[in-house]
Design a protein around this motif. Structure first.
Motif, PDB file in Angstrom:
ATOM      1  N   VAL A  98      14.374  -0.924  -4.743  1.00 56.85           N
ATOM      2  CA  VAL A  98      14.105  -2.062  -5.628  1.00 56.85           C
ATOM      3  C   VAL A  98      12.599  -2.211  -5.855  1.00 56.85           C
ATOM      4  N   ILE A  99      11.815  -2.153  -4.792  1.00 51.98           N
ATOM      5  CA  ILE A  99      10.366  -2.291  -4.951  1.00 51.98           C
ATOM      6  C   ILE A  99       9.823  -1.129  -5.776  1.00 51.98           C
ATOM      7  N   TRP A 100      10.254   0.073  -5.471  1.00 52.04           N
ATOM      8  CA  TRP A 100       9.802   1.266  -6.197  1.00 52.04           C
ATOM      9  C   TRP A 100      10.197   1.185  -7.671  1.00 52.04           C
ATOM     10  N   ALA A 153       0.936   0.920   1.358  1.00 52.81           N
ATOM     11  CA  ALA A 153       0.620   1.204  -0.042  1.00 52.81           C
ATOM     12  C   ALA A 153       0.959   0.005  -0.917  1.00 52.81           C
ATOM     13  N   PHE A 154       2.122  -0.585  -0.693  1.00 49.40           N
ATOM     14  CA  PHE A 154       2.534  -1.759  -1.470  1.00 49.40           C
ATOM     15  C   PHE A 154       1.482  -2.857  -1.385  1.00 49.40           C
ATOM     16  N   TRP A 155       1.082  -3.215  -0.154  1.00 49.61           N
ATOM     17  CA  TRP A 155       0.121  -4.302   0.014  1.00 49.61           C
ATOM     18  C   TRP A 155      -1.227  -3.926  -0.580  1.00 49.61           C
ATOM     19  N   ALA A 156      -1.620  -2.654  -0.493  1.00 50.98           N
ATOM     20  CA  ALA A 156      -2.890  -2.223  -1.084  1.00 50.98           C
ATOM     21  C   ALA A 156      -2.880  -2.415  -2.602  1.00 50.98           C
ATOM     22  N   THR A 157      -1.715  -2.190  -3.233  1.00 49.67           N
ATOM     23  CA  THR A 157      -1.647  -2.383  -4.687  1.00 49.67           C
ATOM     24  C   THR A 157      -1.835  -3.842  -5.070  1.00 49.67           C
ATOM     25  N   LYS A 158      -1.615  -4.722  -4.132  1.00 46.76           N
ATOM     26  CA  LYS A 158      -1.799  -6.156  -4.374  1.00 46.76           C
ATOM     27  C   LYS A 158      -3.164  -6.640  -3.895  1.00 46.76           C
ATOM     28  N   GLY A 159      -3.984  -5.707  -3.367  1.00 50.58           N
ATOM     29  CA  GLY A 159      -5.300  -6.074  -2.863  1.00 50.58           C
ATOM     30  C   GLY A 159      -5.250  -6.821  -1.548  1.00 50.58           C
ATOM     31  N   VAL A 160      -4.162  -6.637  -0.789  1.00 55.44           N
ATOM     32  CA  VAL A 160      -3.991  -7.320   0.493  1.00 55.44           C
ATOM     33  C   VAL A 160      -4.219  -6.309   1.617  1.00 55.44           C
ATOM     34  N   ASP A 161      -5.158  -6.625   2.503  1.00 56.50           N
ATOM     35  CA  ASP A 161      -5.398  -5.769   3.664  1.00 56.50           C
ATOM     36  C   ASP A 161      -4.217  -5.853   4.619  1.00 56.50           C
ATOM     37  N   THR A 162      -4.064  -4.839   5.434  1.00 54.52           N
ATOM     38  CA  THR A 162      -2.979  -4.807   6.418  1.00 54.52           C
ATOM     39  C   THR A 162      -3.538  -4.515   7.803  1.00 54.52           C
ATOM     40  N   TYR A 163      -2.722  -4.757   8.781  1.00 49.95           N
ATOM     41  CA  TYR A 163      -3.023  -4.362  10.162  1.00 49.95           C
ATOM     42  C   TYR A 163      -1.728  -3.875  10.779  1.00 49.95           C
ATOM     43  N   GLN A 194       0.144   1.194 -10.306  1.00 49.24           N
ATOM     44  CA  GLN A 194       0.417   1.430  -8.894  1.00 49.24           C
ATOM     45  C   GLN A 194       0.592   2.929  -8.612  1.00 49.24           C
ATOM     46  N   PHE A 195       1.243   3.632  -9.539  1.00 47.25           N
ATOM     47  CA  PHE A 195       1.410   5.079  -9.368  1.00 47.25           C
ATOM     48  C   PHE A 195       0.061   5.791  -9.446  1.00 47.25           C
ATOM     49  N   GLU A 196      -0.846   5.285 -10.268  1.00 49.18           N
ATOM     50  CA  GLU A 196      -2.185   5.875 -10.335  1.00 49.18           C
ATOM     51  C   GLU A 196      -2.943   5.630  -9.038  1.00 49.18           C
ATOM     52  N   GLN A 197      -2.749   4.453  -8.457  1.00 48.75           N
ATOM     53  CA  GLN A 197      -3.418   4.119  -7.200  1.00 48.75           C
ATOM     54  C   GLN A 197      -2.841   4.938  -6.043  1.00 48.75           C
ATOM     55  N   PHE A 198      -1.530   5.175  -6.064  1.00 48.86           N
ATOM     56  CA  PHE A 198      -0.841   5.935  -5.017  1.00 48.86           C
ATOM     57  C   PHE A 198       0.036   6.998  -5.672  1.00 48.86           C
ATOM     58  N   PRO A 199      -0.571   8.123  -6.064  1.00 51.60           N
ATOM     59  CA  PRO A 199       0.172   9.145  -6.808  1.00 51.60           C
ATOM     60  C   PRO A 199       1.297   9.823  -6.026  1.00 51.60           C
ATOM     61  N   ASN A 200       1.319   9.681  -4.719  1.00 45.44           N
ATOM     62  CA  ASN A 200       2.394  10.295  -3.922  1.00 45.44           C
ATOM     63  C   ASN A 200       3.580   9.363  -3.700  1.00 45.44           C
ATOM     64  N   THR A 201       3.626   8.244  -4.421  1.00 42.45           N
ATOM     65  CA  THR A 201       4.676   7.241  -4.202  1.00 42.45           C
ATOM     66  C   THR A 201       6.079   7.821  -4.390  1.00 42.45           C
ATOM     67  N   ASN A 202       6.286   8.589  -5.433  1.00 41.27           N
ATOM     68  CA  ASN A 202       7.627   9.148  -5.670  1.00 41.27           C
ATOM     69  C   ASN A 202       8.064  10.045  -4.520  1.00 41.27           C
ATOM     70  N   GLU A 203       7.156  10.871  -4.025  1.00 38.15           N
ATOM     71  CA  GLU A 203       7.483  11.747  -2.897  1.00 38.15           C
ATOM     72  C   GLU A 203       7.759  10.932  -1.635  1.00 38.15           C
ATOM     73  N   LEU A 204       6.966   9.874  -1.435  1.00 43.43           N
ATOM     74  CA  LEU A 204       7.165   9.008  -0.274  1.00 43.43           C
ATOM     75  C   LEU A 204       8.528   8.331  -0.334  1.00 43.43           C
ATOM     76  N   VAL A 205       8.881   7.788  -1.482  1.00 44.81           N
ATOM     77  CA  VAL A 205      10.181   7.122  -1.628  1.00 44.81           C
ATOM     78  C   VAL A 205      11.313   8.120  -1.420  1.00 44.81           C
ATOM     79  N   HIS A 206      11.167   9.316  -1.956  1.00 43.21           N
ATOM     80  CA  HIS A 206      12.201  10.332  -1.751  1.00 43.21           C
ATOM     81  C   HIS A 206      12.330  10.667  -0.262  1.00 43.21           C
ATOM     82  N   SER A 207      11.212  10.745   0.445  1.00 41.90           N
ATOM     83  CA  SER A 207      11.256  11.003   1.895  1.00 41.90           C
ATOM     84  C   SER A 207      11.954   9.873   2.634  1.00 41.90           C
TER      85      SER A 207
END
Length: 166
Positions: A85-87, A138-148, A95-108
């Protein structure tokens, strides 16, 4: 006015069931549900392994095993559904430009979720969680939110990516 519109729709269409994240889009997306489901898969695998240590399974143990396997598969499917759903609904060209490996990650993630449904090895669940954590970061980075990353406060006590909020 709106009531009349819904009444006309109700008279025109017959719905047995309706499911959706929302497809409006509501813009409410969070990978936490997928992360919790992945943690649940690992926990259920641990409980299955505990039953496997018994020399003989009673009828109650066999029933418990059936429930654990069913829940493990349900939660693995939930991971796949939540990520899909998120993908599919949130990720767009920026978002795909920011994280070009998203499709491969989702498939994995889809493959790892299937492996968790098919097998009971904890390593499959750990791989699923690792991939979902990568997706969450990656999701949070696309929103400009740092993670830990921190250990979740419940079994199986694994490392989880959290957004830094507030």
């Amino acid at each position: 006015m709106m009531h009349a519109l819904f009444k006309r729709l109700d008279n025109t269409f017959s719905f047995d069931r309706a499911d959706a994240h929302c497809d409006i889009p509501c813009k409410i997306y969070d990978p936490a549900t997928a992360q919790i489901a992945a943690l649940s898969v690992i926990r259920l695998m641990d409980l299955i392994a505990e039953l496997g240590e018994k020399e003989n399974l009673s009828l109650a143990d066999q029933a418990q095993l059936a429930r654990l396997v069913a829940e493990k598969e349900t939660h693995a499917t939930k991971v796949k559904d939540e990520v899909r759903v998120i993908w599919g609904d949130y990720f767009k060209q920026p978002q795909f430009e920011q994280f070009p490996n998203t499709n491969e990650l989702v498939h994995s993630i889809m493959l790892a979720g299937s492996a968790c449904k098919q097998h009971i090895g904890r390593e499959n669940g750990e791989k699923l969680l690792t991939l979902v954590n990568e997706f969450a970061a990656a999701f949070w980075a696309t929103k400009g939110v740092d993670t830990y990353t921190a250990e979740c406060p419940y079994p199986p006590a694994m490392q989880v990516v959290y957004p830094k909020l507030g």
